[in-house]
Design a protein around this motif. Structure first.
Motif, mmCIF file in Angstrom:
data_model
loop_
_atom_site.group_PDB
_atom_site.id
_atom_site.type_symbol
_atom_site.label_atom_id
_atom_site.label_comp_id
_atom_site.label_asym_id
_atom_site.label_seq_id
_atom_site.Cartn_x
_atom_site.Cartn_y
_atom_site.Cartn_z
ATOM 1 N N THR A 36 24.257 113.309 -17.332
ATOM 2 C CA THR A 36 24.575 114.715 -17.614
ATOM 3 C C THR A 36 23.524 115.443 -18.435
ATOM 4 O OG1 THR A 36 25.892 114.121 -19.569
ATOM 5 C CG2 THR A 36 27.055 114.275 -17.457
ATOM 6 N N ASN A 37 22.634 114.728 -19.115
ATOM 7 C CA ASN A 37 21.538 115.374 -19.844
ATOM 8 C C ASN A 37 20.388 115.588 -18.866
ATOM 9 O OD1 ASN A 37 19.394 114.497 -22.683
ATOM 10 N ND2 ASN A 37 19.964 116.483 -21.864
ATOM 11 N N ILE A 38 20.133 116.839 -18.499
ATOM 12 C CA ILE A 38 19.212 117.151 -17.399
ATOM 13 C C ILE A 38 17.991 117.917 -17.914
ATOM 14 C CG2 ILE A 38 20.947 117.156 -15.564
ATOM 15 C CD1 ILE A 38 21.112 120.237 -15.964
ATOM 16 N N PRO A 39 16.906 117.923 -17.146
ATOM 17 C CA PRO A 39 15.786 118.800 -17.494
ATOM 18 C C PRO A 39 16.132 120.248 -17.165
ATOM 19 C CG PRO A 39 15.354 117.688 -15.415
ATOM 20 C CD PRO A 39 16.634 117.108 -15.942
ATOM 21 N N LEU A 40 15.613 121.165 -17.960
ATOM 22 C CA LEU A 40 15.762 122.596 -17.686
ATOM 23 C C LEU A 40 14.584 123.324 -18.317
ATOM 24 C CD1 LEU A 40 17.373 124.980 -16.541
ATOM 25 C CD2 LEU A 40 18.675 125.038 -18.673
ATOM 26 N N MET A 41 13.844 124.057 -17.492
ATOM 27 C CA MET A 41 12.679 124.802 -17.966
ATOM 28 C C MET A 41 12.711 126.204 -17.384
ATOM 29 S SD MET A 41 9.697 121.844 -17.752
ATOM 30 C CE MET A 41 9.358 122.229 -16.049
ATOM 31 N N LEU A 42 12.267 127.171 -18.187
ATOM 32 C CA LEU A 42 12.207 128.568 -17.766
ATOM 33 C C LEU A 42 10.783 129.074 -17.924
ATOM 34 C CD1 LEU A 42 13.511 131.309 -16.982
ATOM 35 C CD2 LEU A 42 13.936 131.663 -19.436
ATOM 36 N N GLY B 184 7.273 127.111 -25.174
ATOM 37 C CA GLY B 184 7.659 126.325 -26.338
ATOM 38 C C GLY B 184 8.865 125.469 -26.014
ATOM 39 N N ARG B 185 9.646 125.172 -27.045
ATOM 40 C CA ARG B 185 10.783 124.266 -26.883
ATOM 41 C C ARG B 185 11.982 124.816 -27.627
ATOM 42 N NH1 ARG B 185 10.824 119.037 -25.021
ATOM 43 N NH2 ARG B 185 8.550 119.201 -24.914
ATOM 44 N N SER B 186 13.099 124.888 -26.925
ATOM 45 C CA SER B 186 14.359 125.293 -27.545
ATOM 46 C C SER B 186 15.232 124.066 -27.733
ATOM 47 C CB SER B 186 15.090 126.315 -26.661
ATOM 48 O OG SER B 186 16.394 126.560 -27.155
ATOM 49 N N LEU B 187 15.855 123.967 -28.902
ATOM 50 C CA LEU B 187 16.730 122.832 -29.198
ATOM 51 C C LEU B 187 18.204 123.177 -29.028
ATOM 52 C CD1 LEU B 187 14.977 121.232 -32.302
ATOM 53 C CD2 LEU B 187 14.570 120.841 -29.857
ATOM 54 N N ALA B 188 18.491 124.363 -28.518
ATOM 55 C CA ALA B 188 19.881 124.764 -28.324
ATOM 56 C C ALA B 188 20.526 123.934 -27.221
ATOM 57 C CB ALA B 188 19.956 126.245 -27.966
ATOM 58 N N ASN B 189 21.812 123.646 -27.372
ATOM 59 C CA ASN B 189 22.585 123.071 -26.275
ATOM 60 C C ASN B 189 22.803 124.143 -25.214
ATOM 61 O OD1 ASN B 189 23.062 120.382 -27.113
ATOM 62 N ND2 ASN B 189 24.710 121.034 -28.475
ATOM 63 N N THR C 176 15.119 122.521 -12.719
ATOM 64 C CA THR C 176 16.210 121.725 -13.274
ATOM 65 C C THR C 176 16.571 120.594 -12.308
ATOM 66 O OG1 THR C 176 18.384 121.886 -14.353
ATOM 67 C CG2 THR C 176 18.088 123.133 -12.310
ATOM 68 N N ALA C 177 17.672 119.905 -12.602
ATOM 69 C CA ALA C 177 18.238 118.866 -11.745
ATOM 70 C C ALA C 177 19.734 119.082 -11.660
ATOM 71 C CB ALA C 177 17.937 117.477 -12.305
ATOM 72 N N HIS D 13 17.908 120.109 -24.862
ATOM 73 C CA HIS D 13 19.285 119.624 -24.748
ATOM 74 C C HIS D 13 20.025 120.438 -23.696
ATOM 75 C CE1 HIS D 13 18.335 117.328 -28.286
ATOM 76 N NE2 HIS D 13 18.194 118.407 -29.021
ATOM 77 N N ALA D 14 19.751 120.131 -22.435
ATOM 78 C CA ALA D 14 20.409 120.829 -21.321
ATOM 79 C C ALA D 14 21.409 119.879 -20.673
ATOM 80 C CB ALA D 14 19.379 121.294 -20.299
ATOM 81 N N TRP D 15 22.558 120.434 -20.276
ATOM 82 C CA TRP D 15 23.667 119.611 -19.798
ATOM 83 C C TRP D 15 24.159 120.115 -18.448
ATOM 84 C CZ3 TRP D 15 24.425 115.368 -22.663
ATOM 85 C CH2 TRP D 15 23.920 115.381 -23.975
#
Length: 439
Positions: free
Chosen positions: A278-284, A293-298, A254-255, A69-71
């Motif tokens: 506004t909901n974009i990909p974001l990976m670290l 893994g996967r984080s569900l945080a906004n 990201t985008a 959930h990246a914005w």
């Protein structure tokens, strides 16, 4: 919050390989930030998209933390990217508009006024340069340009020639032309801004399945759009292989924003703040032995700069509105951060404002001109089809208060600078094909 053991693993991922006799205390990994313009999250494999659309990005995701959930801070390139660079909201850094056509600037040689990133704000490349990094940046979008302040802090910066998109091949070639300098000793920071998924789309036939619609079948062809993503994906693989970006590399992917394909009756990225934009990909990615893994945080694209401060052991900055992503790497809930987005439309002397705020699973969109409010439960209605504002007046009013409080803060702290650019009629026509018409 990241557990103690998680932070230890993260620290180990940033050290020299174990085969070295001594670990340098101040060792600095290479850092790569990738922004793919106009990229929808839901077209990527880590977010439910077809695996063939982006196989390399899928591989990178498997070795990264994926933020579900990246914005973005805006649904336009210049404001959103300036927020990535400064960790500030658009109405604070002042870059609220793209370069766009107005009815009075279609003539040869007419100067167009631009908002610029204020020199008083430290930008992402300036921060990296202050940490001793060699800094390289390439942009294929006229809205990520020296004229708007994006080149500051880069030792080498190239905005691809012309106003139209040059394509992933030329962007990649530009990056690889710096290879010897990048690898000549000491850590480097590389920023890449690809534009291929932006309209008008090129149809890469080798990556479009037989029977999928052709470009002529409709104006905004999703199949061609996905083939543009695959084209970038292939070029990213080439960059990573050529530069040997291995476990000694921090990668943030990201985008700037997404794209509309009729989700709410629009195509492109018009004056809206729906989640397809506004909901974009974001990976670290923090080394091959780093967390995954996967984080569900906004989270927000304004979190990128604070994250790099944290990873490189720099102190937090009062400038930043974002947080370090290291704080929420293993979160399995959205949390209660309020995340704002805004879109400004200027037509002559008329300025229209659209605002949104996300809080936990709820999202409010406010048209400030009309006062019209749209309110959605993102878990029950991720496509934002049912406006339930009338059934949730208390929460709507609370979130309206958040928007007002952010505006008041911006009024107290806003910085602004302006510049100008000239373009001829041919360039104006290209801007029109890119959709930069102020709509």
């Amino acid at each position: 919050m990241l557990s103690t053991s998680g932070r230890v693993l993260l620290a180990l991922a940033l050290t020299l390989p174990a085969a070295c006799s001594e670990v340098e205390a101040n060792y600095s990994p290479n850092v790569v930030v990738i922004v793919i313009d106009t990229l929808r999250a839901d077209d990527l494999p880590p977010y439910g998209g077809d695996a063939e659309t982006a196989p390399f990005i899928a591989e990178l995701a498997s070795r990264s933390v994926v933020f579900q959930h990246a914005w973005s801070a805006s649904s336009w390139t210049a404001p959103a990217t300036a927020s990535i660079f400064t960790s500030r909201h658009p109405n604070e850094h002042g870059v609220v508009n793209n370069l766009q056509l107005q009815s009075d600037v279609r003539l040869h040689g007419v100067a167009h006024e631009l908002n610029r990133i204020p020199s008083a704000l430290e930008t992402l490349p300036e921060f990296m340069q202050s940490r001793g990094y060699k800094t390289f940046g390439v942009s294929d979008n006229i809205n990520v340009d020296e004229s708007i302040g994006f080149a500051s802090g880069f030792d080498r910066f190239q905005r691809m020639e012309g106003f139209a998109k040059s394509g992933a091949r030329r962007v990649t070639d530009q990056v690889l032309s710096w290879k010897e300098e990048m690898l000549s000793g000491g850590p480097f920071f590389l920023y890449m801004h690809y534009m291929d998924p932006h309209e008008p789309y090129e149809r890469h036939a080798q990556w479009i399945a037989e029977g999928e619609p052709t470009v002529e079948d409709r104006e905004m062809d999703r199949a061609a759009y996905r083939s543009e993503i695959r084209n970038v994906d292939e070029k990213l693989r080439e960059v990573f292989s050529s530069l040997n970006l291995d476990d000694n590399t921090i990668v943030i992917f990201t985008a700037d924003h997404g794209q509309e394909f009729g989700d709410h009756g629009h195509t492109g990225h018009k004056w809206t703040l729906y989640s397809e934009l506004t909901n974009i990909p974001l990976m670290l990615h923090v080394g091959d032995d780093g967390p995954r893994g996967r984080s569900l945080a906004n989270v927000s694209n304004m979190d990128i700069l604070p994250t790099l401060r944290d990873l490189l052991s720099a102190p937090p900055s009062p400038q930043d509105r974002g947080i370090s992503l290291l704080e929420v790497l293993d979160e399995q809930e959205r949390g209660n951060r309020e995340l704002h987005a805004m879109r400004t439309n200027t037509r002559g002397d008329v300025v229209r404002e659209m605002r949104s705020v996300v809080l936990n699973k709820y999202k409010l969109i406010l048209n400030e001109d009309t006062g019209h409010k749209r309110f959605y439960n993102l878990e029950l209605d991720p496509g934002e089809q049912e406006n339930i504002a009338g059934q949730n007046r208390h929460l709507v009013n609370r979130m309206l208060g958040m928007i007002e409080a952010q505006k008041q803060q911006a009024n107290r702290e806003q910085l602004s600078e302006t510049g100008s650019i000239q373009f001829d009629q041919d360039q104006a026509d290209i801007l029109k094909t890119l959709g930069y018409t102020g709509e």
